[in-house]
Write an enzyme that holds these catalytic residues in place. Structure first.
Site, mmCIF file in Angstrom:
data_model
loop_
_atom_site.group_PDB
_atom_site.id
_atom_site.type_symbol
_atom_site.label_atom_id
_atom_site.label_comp_id
_atom_site.label_asym_id
_atom_site.label_seq_id
_atom_site.Cartn_x
_atom_site.Cartn_y
_atom_site.Cartn_z
ATOM 1 C CG PHE B 119 -3.403 40.395 -5.451
ATOM 2 C CD1 PHE B 119 -4.751 40.453 -5.757
ATOM 3 C CD2 PHE B 119 -2.961 39.376 -4.600
ATOM 4 C CE1 PHE B 119 -5.634 39.524 -5.227
ATOM 5 C CE2 PHE B 119 -3.842 38.439 -4.071
ATOM 6 C CZ PHE B 119 -5.177 38.515 -4.387
ATOM 7 C CD GLN B 240 2.157 36.488 3.203
ATOM 8 O OE1 GLN B 240 1.437 35.738 2.566
ATOM 9 N NE2 GLN B 240 2.979 37.342 2.617
ATOM 10 C CG HIS B 242 -3.818 37.864 4.385
ATOM 11 N ND1 HIS B 242 -4.670 38.951 4.407
ATOM 12 C CD2 HIS B 242 -3.705 37.497 3.087
ATOM 13 C CE1 HIS B 242 -5.051 39.208 3.161
ATOM 14 N NE2 HIS B 242 -4.478 38.346 2.343
ATOM 15 C CG LEU B 252 -7.801 35.426 3.156
ATOM 16 C CD1 LEU B 252 -6.630 36.065 3.875
ATOM 17 C CD2 LEU B 252 -7.334 34.718 1.915
ATOM 18 C CD GLU B 255 -2.406 41.393 -1.200
ATOM 19 O OE1 GLU B 255 -2.027 40.825 -0.167
ATOM 20 O OE2 GLU B 255 -1.693 41.538 -2.199
ATOM 21 N NE ARG B 286 -0.995 38.776 0.901
ATOM 22 C CZ ARG B 286 -1.395 37.644 0.381
ATOM 23 N NH1 ARG B 286 -0.853 36.511 0.772
ATOM 24 N NH2 ARG B 286 -2.341 37.630 -0.528
ATOM 25 C CG HIS B 353 -2.337 33.934 4.494
ATOM 26 N ND1 HIS B 353 -3.577 33.363 4.324
ATOM 27 C CD2 HIS B 353 -1.913 34.290 3.259
ATOM 28 C CE1 HIS B 353 -3.883 33.373 3.035
ATOM 29 N NE2 HIS B 353 -2.885 33.915 2.362
ATOM 30 N NE ARG B 398 1.929 33.221 -0.232
ATOM 31 C CZ ARG B 398 0.671 33.442 -0.631
ATOM 32 N NH1 ARG B 398 0.416 33.647 -1.910
ATOM 33 N NH2 ARG B 398 -0.323 33.451 0.236
HETATM 34 C C1 LIG Z 1 -7.547 31.258 2.788
HETATM 35 C C2 LIG Z 1 -6.393 31.263 1.841
HETATM 36 C C3 LIG Z 1 -6.458 31.980 0.650
HETATM 37 C C4 LIG Z 1 -5.389 31.976 -0.232
HETATM 38 N N1 LIG Z 1 -5.490 32.705 -1.394
HETATM 39 C C5 LIG Z 1 -4.458 32.683 -2.266
HETATM 40 C C6 LIG Z 1 -4.531 33.409 -3.495
HETATM 41 O O1 LIG Z 1 -5.517 34.084 -3.788
HETATM 42 N N2 LIG Z 1 -3.484 33.359 -4.345
HETATM 43 C C7 LIG Z 1 -2.366 32.614 -4.066
HETATM 44 O O2 LIG Z 1 -1.477 32.593 -4.889
HETATM 45 N N3 LIG Z 1 -2.272 31.912 -2.921
HETATM 46 C C8 LIG Z 1 -3.287 31.931 -2.014
HETATM 47 N N4 LIG Z 1 -3.177 31.222 -0.846
HETATM 48 C C9 LIG Z 1 -2.045 30.314 -0.653
HETATM 49 C C10 LIG Z 1 -2.227 29.053 -1.472
HETATM 50 O O3 LIG Z 1 -3.592 28.738 -1.564
HETATM 51 C C11 LIG Z 1 -1.525 27.856 -0.865
HETATM 52 O O4 LIG Z 1 -0.237 28.195 -0.507
HETATM 53 C C12 LIG Z 1 -1.453 26.719 -1.874
HETATM 54 O O5 LIG Z 1 -2.731 26.421 -2.349
HETATM 55 C C13 LIG Z 1 -0.798 25.489 -1.298
HETATM 56 O O6 LIG Z 1 -0.918 24.422 -2.207
HETATM 57 P P1 LIG Z 1 -0.180 23.050 -1.986
HETATM 58 O O7 LIG Z 1 -0.460 22.215 -3.170
HETATM 59 O O8 LIG Z 1 1.221 23.296 -1.620
HETATM 60 O O9 LIG Z 1 -0.841 22.437 -0.678
HETATM 61 P P2 LIG Z 1 -2.392 22.145 -0.215
HETATM 62 O O10 LIG Z 1 -3.386 22.631 -1.191
HETATM 63 O O11 LIG Z 1 -2.447 22.623 1.167
HETATM 64 O O12 LIG Z 1 -2.451 20.584 -0.271
HETATM 65 C C14 LIG Z 1 -1.807 19.750 0.651
HETATM 66 C C15 LIG Z 1 -2.156 18.322 0.324
HETATM 67 O O13 LIG Z 1 -1.353 17.454 1.087
HETATM 68 C C16 LIG Z 1 -2.144 16.458 1.659
HETATM 69 N N5 LIG Z 1 -1.481 16.008 2.887
HETATM 70 C C17 LIG Z 1 -0.966 16.770 3.872
HETATM 71 N N6 LIG Z 1 -0.428 15.991 4.822
HETATM 72 C C18 LIG Z 1 -0.610 14.708 4.425
HETATM 73 C C19 LIG Z 1 -0.273 13.442 4.975
HETATM 74 N N7 LIG Z 1 0.343 13.317 6.151
HETATM 75 N N8 LIG Z 1 -0.610 12.333 4.290
HETATM 76 C C20 LIG Z 1 -1.257 12.432 3.111
HETATM 77 N N9 LIG Z 1 -1.592 13.596 2.547
HETATM 78 C C21 LIG Z 1 -1.270 14.721 3.198
HETATM 79 C C22 LIG Z 1 -3.482 17.095 1.882
HETATM 80 O O14 LIG Z 1 -4.483 16.112 1.952
HETATM 81 C C23 LIG Z 1 -3.597 17.932 0.625
HETATM 82 O O15 LIG Z 1 -4.070 17.142 -0.424
HETATM 83 C C24 LIG Z 1 -4.236 31.236 0.070
HETATM 84 C C25 LIG Z 1 -4.165 30.536 1.255
HETATM 85 C C26 LIG Z 1 -5.207 30.585 2.164
HETATM 86 C C27 LIG Z 1 -5.046 29.905 3.480
#
Ligand SMILES: Cc1cc2nc3c(=O)[nH]c(=O)nc-3n(C[C@H](O)[C@H](O)[C@H](O)COP(=O)(O)OP(=O)(O)OC[C@H]3O[C@@H](n4cnc5c(N)ncnc54)[C@H](O)[C@@H]3O)c2cc1C
Ligand code: SF4
Ligand code: SF4
Ligand code: FES
Lengths: 233, 587
Positions: B119, B240, B242, B252, B255, B286, B353, B398
C-alpha cells in the site's frame, strides 16, 4: 421518468396505497441508480421513507421490490427499468412504513445458525493456517450483506416464517460448516436436522436468482443436505 | 415530557469496527454494555473498507513494527503523536491474528499465512524498499472484519439498540459524562441511556463534501455531540482526499489496485507519478498523489472530453489477478464508471475520503481536553475511538490501511481502560434534569411548523461550498470566503423547517439532526484550515506552500463559538524508542 411507489403511514390509519411520482432527469447526470432517484423524490416529498447507507451495494440497507423483483436500489440502474417503475417493500415481512420492513424475523434466523467461528484448540500465537484452496471454499459465502432480498423472495420463507430458516441464514450456516478452521460441524448439523429448518427448501431457486451479490444459497443448502445425508449414511 | 430510561455500565455509540471491538472487550469482561447504532451494525461504514489493514507480520516482505512506525510518523507529516503511533504499530500483529481467530476470512498465501499487499507509504528499513504490509480479505476487508466482530458480539451477548439515533451527551456540572439521549427511530420515542462510561465511535464526517467515498450516514454525529458538550475538535483542517474515487461519482477504487501493480496515466498516456515521486511512484502517500492529479488536470493534461480526470490502468494485471484479488473493484467500476478494468482503465479523481481530525483522546481512548490543569485533562466517563476520534495516529495525513488498524487497536484499548475506570467508579452519578431537557430541545426544535427552507437544500449547498472553498488546494482568500458562507448556512438552518412531523421511522427528521452536526463540523474544518498558515500533509495552502515546523508543529483545537483557536503540542516522545524528528518528506 414515472414511478409508482408503495406508501404506508401507520399513524394516518389509512390502508397502504401506490403513489405516482414523476422525476425530470434532464440535467441530472448524477441520478443514475434507483436510489439516486428516490433521494431526489424525497427532497421534494420528505415523507417518502426508505433505508439507505453505503450507496454502493455493500451494506445491504436498501433491499426492495423493484418492478416485481427484489434488489438493491443503489445498484439498480434507472436505464434498465421499465416505466412506471413500481417500487414496493420486500415481500412477506411486516411493513413499518413505506419501503421500510421489519427485519426482526430475518435477523433472528441469522442468529439462530450461530454465525460465528468455533474452534476449541488453544489459541496459537500466529494465524491458524488455511490453504488458498480451503479459503476458496468461503468465496461466494462470506460476502453476504444481509440484505434479505433472497429470503423475502422465497415461498418457503413466507409460509413457514417461524420454522424454516430461509436462504440467507442457511447460506451463513454453510459458510461456517465450509470453514476449515471451524470445529462445530456436529452441533451445527444437529441444529439443522429437522423437517423444517433446512428441509423446507424446495429448490425453487428464487433466492439465487435475486441475490444482488451473485451468491448461491440454493447450492449452499444443497451442500448442507448432502453433508447430513452423508452423516446419516 | 420525560423520556424512558435505561441504565448500563457502558454505553457505546456506534457499531462500526471501533465500537464493536470495544464492546467485545467489555462484554468479555462481564461489563453491562449497550451498543447504540443508527443503522443495523453490519450496515456501518466499516463494511465498505476495501484494501486491508496494516500490520508488520512480514508474511510477504521482511518487516517489523518499528518500520511501520517510521512510515506512519512520516506519512503523518510529523503531526502524529509518536507515543500513540508506537502503541498502535506494536499492537498491530497481535490484533490481526486475533481477528483471524475471530473468523475473518483473510486471503491466504500458499503457505497458509495471511496474504499482505503493498500500500502507499510503506517501506522496509526506514524509507528503503517498498513493503507489503496490508493484510487483506480480497478487496472486502472491512466487510470481513465488521461481520466477524458483529458475530463475536452476538456470541458474547452484547446488548444492541439497533436503529437508535444518539442526540446528545449528558454532561454534569463537574464535567462527568453520564450517558446520552437517543431517539428510537422506529417509534420516534426518546430514550435516556444512563451510563457510568460513554464511548463515541460514530465514524467520519465525509458527507460534508459533495463528492465523497463515504456512506450517506457519515455525518459526524459524535463530533457534533462533543462540540455541543463543550469539547473541542482537534486538527479538523486535515481532511484526506483519496486519489482514486470514480470520477463524477465518488465511489472508492482502493489503493490496493496500485499495490497490485496498477498505475495512473494522464492524457498523453504518461505514467506521471514518476515525475512527482521518483522512488515510490504511484504508491507515494495519498496527499502527494492527490495533489499530483490535481496539478495534471490544472495543467491541461486531464483525460476525457472535459479533461477533468486521470485514468487508473490495471488491465495489464490480467483477468485472473483482477478477478481473485480485486473482484469488488471490478464490480464497482463496471457499475459506476461503465468500464470493465480487465479491458479499460478507470476514470478517477481525488475524492474526500477520511477525517483525520476529531475528538481529542489519549492512547487509552480517553477524551482529553485543555481545562484547569493542562492541555490534556481527561473528561471523566467519556471515551472516543475510530474515525470520530483524533488520538492522533494519522496526524496530517493517514496512511492507507492504518484506519482499520486504528479502530481495532484503540477500540480494544478503550475497552480495557473502561474496565479499569469502572473499578474505581462503581456508582451512577445523579442525573441533572436540566441537562436532559437541553438534549430534548434538539428534538423539540424540529417540531416547529410553518414555512422555511428544507433540509436537503441546505445540505446540498453546504457540500458544494466545502468542495469549492476547502478542497485539495487552499488559500486565505478562498477559505475566508468559505467560512462566511458556512456561517450563513448555519444561520439559515435556524429557520429551516420540516414538513413531515410524523413519529414512526421519520427519516426526514434524522436527516435534519444530521445536518445540524455537519454544519458545526464544517465550521470547525474551515476555521481550522483558515488559521493554519502552512502546508502539511493533506492541508495544502498555495499561499504558504511550505511546512513550518517552527510555528506549526502543534495540534489545532476548535471549540464552538470560541475564538481564537487553541493549540496543543505534538507528542514527540514515543513510549520506548527514540523519536523520529521532522525531516523533509520525499517519496
Ligand atoms: C470506501 C472506503 C474504503 C476504505 N478502505 C479502507 C481500507 O482499506 N483500510 C483502512 O484501514 N481504512 C479504510 N477506510 C477507512 C475506514 O474504513 C474507516 O475509517 C473506519 O472503518 C471507521 O470505523 P469506525 O468504527 O470509526 O466508524 P464507522 O464504521 O463509520 O461506524 C460508525 C458507527 O456509528 C454509528 N452512528 C453514527 N452516528 C450515530 C448516531 N447519531 N447515533 C447512533 N449511532 C450513530 C453508525 O450507525 C455506525 O454504526 C475506508 C473508508 C472508505 C470510505
Ligand atoms: S431454493 Fe430454497 S431457499 Fe431458495 S427460494 Fe427456493 S425454497 Fe427458498
Ligand atoms: S445471500 Fe444475497 S440476497 Fe441473501 S441476504 Fe445475502 S447478499 Fe442478500
Ligand atoms: S445503500 Fe448500501 S446496499 Fe444499497
Amino acid at each position: 421518468m414515472k414511478f409508482s411507489i408503495y406508501r404506508f403511514d401507520p399513524e394516518a390509519g389509512d390502508k397502504p396505497s401506490m403513489q405516482g411520482y414523476e422525476l425530470d432527469l434532464v440535467d441530472k447526470p448524477h441520478v443514475r441508480m434507483l436510489l439516486d432517484a428516490l433521494i431526489e423524490l424525497k427532497a421534494v416529498d420528505e415523507s417518502l421513507s426508505f433505508r439507505r447507507s453505503c450507496r454502493e451495494g455493500v451494506c445491504g440497507s436498501d433491499g426492495m421490490n423493484i418492478n416485481g423483483r427484489n434488489g438493491l436500489a443503489c445498484i439498480t440502474p434507472l436505464a434498465d427499468l421499465a416505466e412506471p417503475v413500481v417500487v414496493r417493500p420486500l415481500p412477506g415481512l411486516p411493513v413499518i412504513r413505506d419501503l421500510i420492513v421489519d427485519l426482526t424475523q430475518f435477523y433472528t434466523q441469522y442468529r439462530a445458525v450461530k454465525p460465528w467461528l468455533v474452534n476449541h484448540d488453544p489459541e496459537p500465537e500466529t494465524e491458524r493456517a488455511q490453504t488458498p484452496a480451503e479459503r476458496a471454499e468461503l468465496d461466494g459465502l462470506y460476502e453476504c450483506i444481509l440484505c434479505a432480498c433472497c429470503s423475502t423472495a422465497c415461498p418457503s420463507f413466507w409460509w413457514n416464517p417461524d420454522r424454516f430458516l430461509g436462504p440467507a441464514a442457511l447460506l451463513q450456516a454453510w459458510r461456517f460448516l465450509a470453514d476449515s478452521r471451524d470445529q462445530d460441524t456436529g452441533e451445527r448439523l444437529d441444529g439443522l436436522e429437522d423437517p423444517y429448518r433446512l428441509f423446507r427448501c424446495h429448490t425453487i431457486m428464487n433466492c439465487t436468482d435475486v441475490c444482488p451479490k451473485g451468491l448461491n444459497p440454493t447450492r449452499a443448502i444443497g451442500k448442507i443436505k448432502q453433508m447430513l445425508l452423508k452423516r446419516a449414511g | 415530557m420525560k423520556p424512558a430510561r435505561r441504565r448500563f455500565d457502558c454505553l457505546v455509540i456506534g457499531a462500526g469496527g471501533g465500537g464493536l471491538r470495544a464492546a467485545l472487550q467489555l462484554a468479555q469482561s462481564d461489563i453491562h454494555v449497550a451498543v447504540v447504532s443508527k443503522v443495523f451494525p453490519t450496515r456501518s461504514h466499516t463494511v465498505a473498507a476495501q484494501g486491508g489493514m496494516n500490520a508488520a507480520l512480514g508474511n510477504v516482505t521482511p518487516d517489523n513494527w518499528h518500520w511501520h512506525m517510521y512510515d506512519t510518523v512520516k506519512g503523518s507529516d510529523y503531526l502524529g503523536d509518536q507515543d500513540a503511533i508506537e502503541y498502535m504499530c506494536r499492537a498491530a500483529s497481535r490484533l490481526v491474528v486475533e481477528l483471524e481467530h475471530f473468523g475473518v476470512p483473510f486471503t491466504r498465501l500458499d503457505n497458509g499465512h495471511i496474504y499482505q499487499r503493498p500500500f502507499g507509504g510503506q517501506s522496509q528499513n526506514f524509507g528503503g524498499e517498498q513493503a507489503a504490509r496490508t493484510c487483506a480479505a480480497a478487496d472486502r476487508t472491512g466487510h470481513a472484519i465488521l461481520h466477524a466482530l458483529y458475530q463475536q458480539n452476538i456470541r458474547a451477548k452484547t446488548h444492541f439498540f439497533d436503529e437508535f439515533f444518539a442526540l446528545d451527551l449528558i454532561r454534569d456540572e463537574e464535567g462527568f459524562v453520564l450517558g446520552a439521549l437517543a431517539l428510537e427511530i422506529e417509534t420516534g420515542e426518546p430514550l435516556l441511556i444512563e451510563a457510568k462510561t460513554t464511548l463515541l465511535a460514530t465514524g467520519g464526517a465525509g458527507r460534508m463534501y459533495r463528492t465523497t467515498t463515504n456512506a450517506l450516514i457519515n455525518t459526524g454525529d459524535g463530533m457534533g455531540m462533543a462540540l455541543r458538550a463543550g469539547i473541542p475538535l482537534e486538527d479538523m483542517e486535515f481532511q484526506q482526499f483519496h486519489p482514486t474515487g470514480i470520477a463524477g461519482a465518488g465511489m472508492l477504487i482502493t489503493e490496493g489496485v496500485r499495490g497490485e501493480g496498477g498505475y495512473l496515466i494522464n492524457r498523453d498516456g504518461e505514467r506521471f507519478m514518476e515525475r512527482y515521486a521518483p522512488h515510490a511512484k504511484d504508491l507515494a502517500s495519498r496527499d502527494v498523489v492527490s495533489r499530483a492529479i490535481a496539478i495534471e488536470i490544472r495543467d491541461d493534461r486531464g483525460c476525457g472530453p472535459q479533461k477533468d480526470h486521470v485514468l487508473l490502468k490495471l488491465d495489464h494485471l490480467g483477468a485472473d489477478i483482477i478477478k481473485s484479488r480485486l473482484p469488488g473493484i471490478r464490480e464497482s467500476a463496471i457499475r459506476f464508471a461503465g468500464t470493465d478494468p480487465i479491458e479499460q482503465p478507470i476514470p478517477v479523481y481525488p475524492t474526500l475520503h477520511y477525517t483525520m481530525g476529531g475528538i481529542p483522546t489519549d492512547r487509552h481512548g480517553q477524551v482529553v481536553i485543555p481545562e484547569k490543569t493542562g492541555p490534556e485533562e481527561a473528561v471523566p466517563g467519556l471515551y472516543a475511538v475510530g474515525e470520530c476520534a483524533c488520538v492522533s495516529v494519522h496526524g496530517a495525513n493517514r496512511l492507507g490501511g492504518n484506519s482499520l488498524l486504528d479502530i481495532v487497536v484503540f477500540g480494544r484499548a478503550a475497552g480495557n481502560h473502561i474496565v479499569q475506570y469502572l473499578d474505581e467508579h462503581r456508582f451512577h452519578r445523579a442525573l441533572d434534569a436540566a441537562q436532559v431537557d437541553r438534549a430534548m430541545q434538539r428534538l423539540a426544535r424540529w417540531e416547529a411548523h410553518g414555512d422555511g427552507e428544507s433540509v436537503p437544500t441546505l445540505y446540498n449547498e453546504l457540500r458544494q461550498i466545502m468542495e469549492q472553498y476547502c478542497g485539495v488546494f487552499r488559500s486565505q482568500e478562498v477559505l475566508d470566503e468559505g467560512l462566511s458562507k458556512v456561517r450563513r448556512i448555519r444561520e439559515r438552518l435556524i429557520d429551516a423547517r420540516l414538513q413531515d412531523h410524523s413519529r414512526v421511522f421519520n427519516t426526514a427528521r434524522i436527516e435534519a439532526l444530521e445536518l445540524e452536526n455537519l454544519v458545526e463540523i464544517a465550521l470547525a474544518t474551515v476555521s481550522s484550515a483558515a488559521a493554519r498558515t502552512e502546508s502539511r500533509g493533506a492541508h495544502s495552502r498555495v499561499d504558504y506552500p511550505d511546512r513550518d515546523d517552527v510555528n506549526w508543529m502543534k495540534h489545532t483545537l476548535y471549540t464552538t463559538d470560541s475564538e481564537p483557536l487553541d493549540y496543543k503540542p505534538v507528542r514527540m516522545r514515543p513510549m520506548s524508542v527514540d523519536a523520529f524528528p521532522p525531516k523533509e518528506r520525499v517519496y
